[in-house]
Design a protein around this motif. Structure first.
Motif, short mmCIF file in Angstrom:
data_model
loop_
_atom_site.label_atom_id
_atom_site.label_comp_id
_atom_site.label_asym_id
_atom_site.label_seq_id
_atom_site.Cartn_x
_atom_site.Cartn_y
_atom_site.Cartn_z
N MET A 76 -37.05 -18.63 -19.28
CA MET A 76 -36.57 -19.20 -18.03
C MET A 76 -36.77 -18.16 -16.93
O MET A 76 -36.50 -16.99 -17.10
N SER A 77 -37.25 -18.61 -15.82
CA SER A 77 -37.51 -17.71 -14.71
C SER A 77 -36.22 -17.39 -13.95
O SER A 77 -35.16 -17.95 -14.21
N GLY A 114 -35.02 -20.39 -12.18
CA GLY A 114 -34.38 -21.31 -13.11
C GLY A 114 -32.97 -20.88 -13.46
O GLY A 114 -32.06 -21.72 -13.59
N THR A 174 -37.10 -24.87 -8.18
CA THR A 174 -37.51 -24.67 -9.56
C THR A 174 -38.68 -25.59 -9.90
O THR A 174 -39.64 -25.17 -10.57
N TRP A 175 -38.62 -26.83 -9.44
CA TRP A 175 -39.71 -27.77 -9.69
C TRP A 175 -41.01 -27.27 -9.05
O TRP A 175 -42.08 -27.32 -9.66
N TRP A 222 -42.36 -24.38 -11.03
CA TRP A 222 -42.92 -24.86 -12.29
C TRP A 222 -44.28 -25.50 -12.07
O TRP A 222 -45.22 -25.27 -12.82
N LYS A 223 -44.39 -26.33 -11.03
CA LYS A 223 -45.67 -26.98 -10.73
C LYS A 223 -46.71 -25.95 -10.30
O LYS A 223 -47.88 -26.06 -10.68
N ARG A 229 -46.83 -22.79 -11.19
CA ARG A 229 -47.21 -22.01 -12.36
C ARG A 229 -48.16 -22.80 -13.25
O ARG A 229 -49.11 -22.25 -13.79
N ALA A 230 -47.90 -24.10 -13.37
CA ALA A 230 -48.78 -24.94 -14.19
C ALA A 230 -50.17 -25.07 -13.56
O ALA A 230 -51.18 -25.13 -14.25
N SER A 272 -52.03 -21.50 -14.05
CA SER A 272 -52.06 -20.88 -15.37
C SER A 272 -53.40 -21.09 -16.09
O SER A 272 -53.65 -20.46 -17.08
#
Length: 51
Positions: A1-2, A5, A39-40, A43-44, A46-47, A50
């Protein structure tokens, strides 16, 4: 978890606990919403990068 997060989890916990107070405020819920959106976005992002 970041880190974001973790802060989101704390903000959501505070917002839930705030609901059960005698005089609940709107600000913990709004802050939790902002943190969930952050957070969303993290996450988006990072995805996306990556690969």
């Amino acid at each position: 978890m970041s880190f974001v997060g973790f802060l989101t989890a704390l903000a959501v916990l505070q917002a839930v606990l705030n609901v059960f107070r005698a005089d609940p405020a709107i600000w913990p819920g709004l802050f939790a919403l902002v943190m969930v959106l952050a957070t969303w976005l993290v996450w988006k992002g990072r995805a996306r990068y990556s690969d």
